[in-house]
Design an enzyme around this catalytic site. Structure first.
Site, PDB file in Angstrom:
ATOM      1  N   GLY A  99      -2.378  43.747  45.455  1.00  0.00           N
ATOM      2  CA  GLY A  99      -1.381  43.460  46.477  1.00  0.00           C
ATOM      3  C   GLY A  99      -0.029  44.023  46.097  1.00  0.00           C
ATOM      4  O   GLY A  99       0.484  43.719  45.020  1.00  0.00           O
ATOM      5  N   THR A 100       0.553  44.837  46.986  1.00  0.00           N
ATOM      6  CA  THR A 100       1.877  45.406  46.748  1.00  0.00           C
ATOM      7  C   THR A 100       2.320  46.139  48.003  1.00  0.00           C
ATOM      8  O   THR A 100       1.530  46.348  48.929  1.00  0.00           O
ATOM      9  CB  THR A 100       1.852  46.385  45.552  1.00  0.00           C
ATOM     10  OG1 THR A 100       3.187  46.752  45.215  1.00  0.00           O
ATOM     11  CG2 THR A 100       1.077  47.634  45.895  1.00  0.00           C
ATOM     12  N   THR A 101       3.577  46.521  48.062  1.00  0.00           N
ATOM     13  CA  THR A 101       4.070  47.410  49.117  1.00  0.00           C
ATOM     14  C   THR A 101       5.063  48.383  48.499  1.00  0.00           C
ATOM     15  O   THR A 101       6.072  47.967  47.928  1.00  0.00           O
ATOM     16  CB  THR A 101       4.765  46.643  50.255  1.00  0.00           C
ATOM     17  OG1 THR A 101       3.874  45.652  50.774  1.00  0.00           O
ATOM     18  CG2 THR A 101       5.159  47.591  51.374  1.00  0.00           C
ATOM     19  N   LYS A 132       8.309  48.393  39.878  1.00  0.00           N
ATOM     20  CA  LYS A 132       7.277  49.270  40.424  1.00  0.00           C
ATOM     21  C   LYS A 132       7.741  50.710  40.619  1.00  0.00           C
ATOM     22  O   LYS A 132       6.977  51.541  41.100  1.00  0.00           O
ATOM     23  CB  LYS A 132       6.756  48.712  41.746  1.00  0.00           C
ATOM     24  CG  LYS A 132       6.073  47.351  41.587  1.00  0.00           C
ATOM     25  CD  LYS A 132       5.467  46.874  42.876  1.00  0.00           C
ATOM     26  CE  LYS A 132       4.836  45.494  42.693  1.00  0.00           C
ATOM     27  NZ  LYS A 132       4.242  44.991  43.932  1.00  0.00           N
ATOM     28  N   SER A 229      -1.170  46.832  49.890  1.00  0.00           N
ATOM     29  CA  SER A 229      -1.738  45.937  50.895  1.00  0.00           C
ATOM     30  C   SER A 229      -0.795  45.703  52.070  1.00  0.00           C
ATOM     31  O   SER A 229      -1.232  45.399  53.175  1.00  0.00           O
ATOM     32  CB  SER A 229      -2.093  44.595  50.243  1.00  0.00           C
ATOM     33  OG  SER A 229      -0.938  44.026  49.646  1.00  0.00           O
TER      34      SER A 229
END
Length: 312
Positions: A99-101, A132, A229
């Site tokens: 999960g990340t953006t 990130k 995600s």
């Protein structure tokens, strides 16, 4: 300290042996006792029986490297522990919960790179302050999506390769060449279970450049990318408001809003919005804002807009 047994003989009390015995009693005979710390040392080699390659009865016994207790361990690992996209891992014993953006886009004044900072392990939020964006060099940035360890290690390895190129050739590496180095590395480890969806971006003699590289060795050049995600929600904002002729202020606001809406709808994204602006002078970090603060800021903005619409 010497002490007498029932027959009057004297024995020596060994505290280390007592501790090991207590651990074995506490966790059971199939558990790893304290001599697991000896693995890799000469003491472990002395304890290992000749010809032993793996535990024969219990997984976790010290003195050997554990493998699945099946007829074909390699096939078992490939079919049960593989990193897969979408629902491809639905039948696996272990599912990698990602999960990340992250997003980046080119415009006339450079490149905007905007990311969240949440790291998740299934439903558990492991960290809310993950960095990130990997600062490869003063003109080159990389983003992380997928396995945190994989992205962090291989992008730092890319930084080393870029520095070696600069020392050998006396000039900075281009963004295209840097992304190709990473893609080549990923291609050589294809099928080994890496999980990476990264963007490599920067400014070189050809201008601003943006590439997407993943763990399959795929390498794509483009103007807009979003990975993770929450990327579908971010794309919804980018597709509506992106223009090549955005001003710097508008581009920063677009990157900020896209990450906010992704974190608002995607439970696996959140934390801090870190945003960078890349120009011909190099990259500069614009801000690091808590998405909760952004929520109240945009809620107030929405309320004022609705009030203005009603009054008109």
């Amino acid at each position: 300290k010497p002490k007498a047994n029932a027959k009057g003989a004297t024995t020596v009390h060994n505290a280390k042996e007592d501790r090991e015995q207590r651990n074995i009693i506490m966790f059971g005979p199939a558990a790893v006792s304290t001599d697991v710390l000896d693995i890799g040392t000469r003491r472990a080699e002395d304890k290992r029986s000749p010809g032993a390659l793996c535990p024969s009865e219990f997984l976790g016994q010290p003195g050997a490297f554990d493998i699945p207790n099946v007829s074909d361990p390699a096939h078992f690992c490939r079919t049960n522990f593989a990193s897969a996209c979408g629902n491809a891992d639905a039948g696996q014993t272990v599912k990698f919960a990602k999960g990340t953006t992250t997003l980046a886009f080119k415009f006339n004044e450079g490149i905007i790179v905007s990311v969240d900072s949440r790291s998740t392990m299934g439903n558990y939020i492991a960290s809310g302050t993950v960095k990130k964006v990997i600062e490869i060099n003063p003109f080159l940035l990389g983003t992380m999506a997928g396995g945190a360890a994989d992205c962090s290690f291989w992008e730092r390895n890319l930084g080393m390769q870029c520095r070696m190129y600069e020392l050998r050739n006396g000039k900075r590496i281009t963004v295209a060449a840097a992304s190709k180095l990473l893609a080549n590395t990923m291609n050589s480890y294809r099928g080994y279970g890496l999980s990476m969806g990264t963007m490599v971006t920067g400014w070189d003699e050809t201008g601003p450049q943006l590439y997407y590289v993943d763990n399959d060795g795929t390498r794509l050049k483009g103007n807009i990318f979003s990975v993770g995600s929450g990327s579908t929600y971010a794309y919804g904002i980018l597709d509506n408001y992106y223009r090549k002729d955005l001003t710097v202020e508008e581009a920063i606001d677009l990157g900020k809003r896209a990450i906010y809406h992704a974190t608002h709808r995607d439970a696996m994204s959140g934390g801090i919005n870190n945003l960078y602006h890349v120009t011909k002078e190099g990259w500069v970090k614009i801000h690091a804002i808590d998405v909760n603060d952004m929520h109240y800021e945009y809620a107030e903005e929405k309320k004022n807009a609705a009030a203005a619409k009603m009054s008109s």
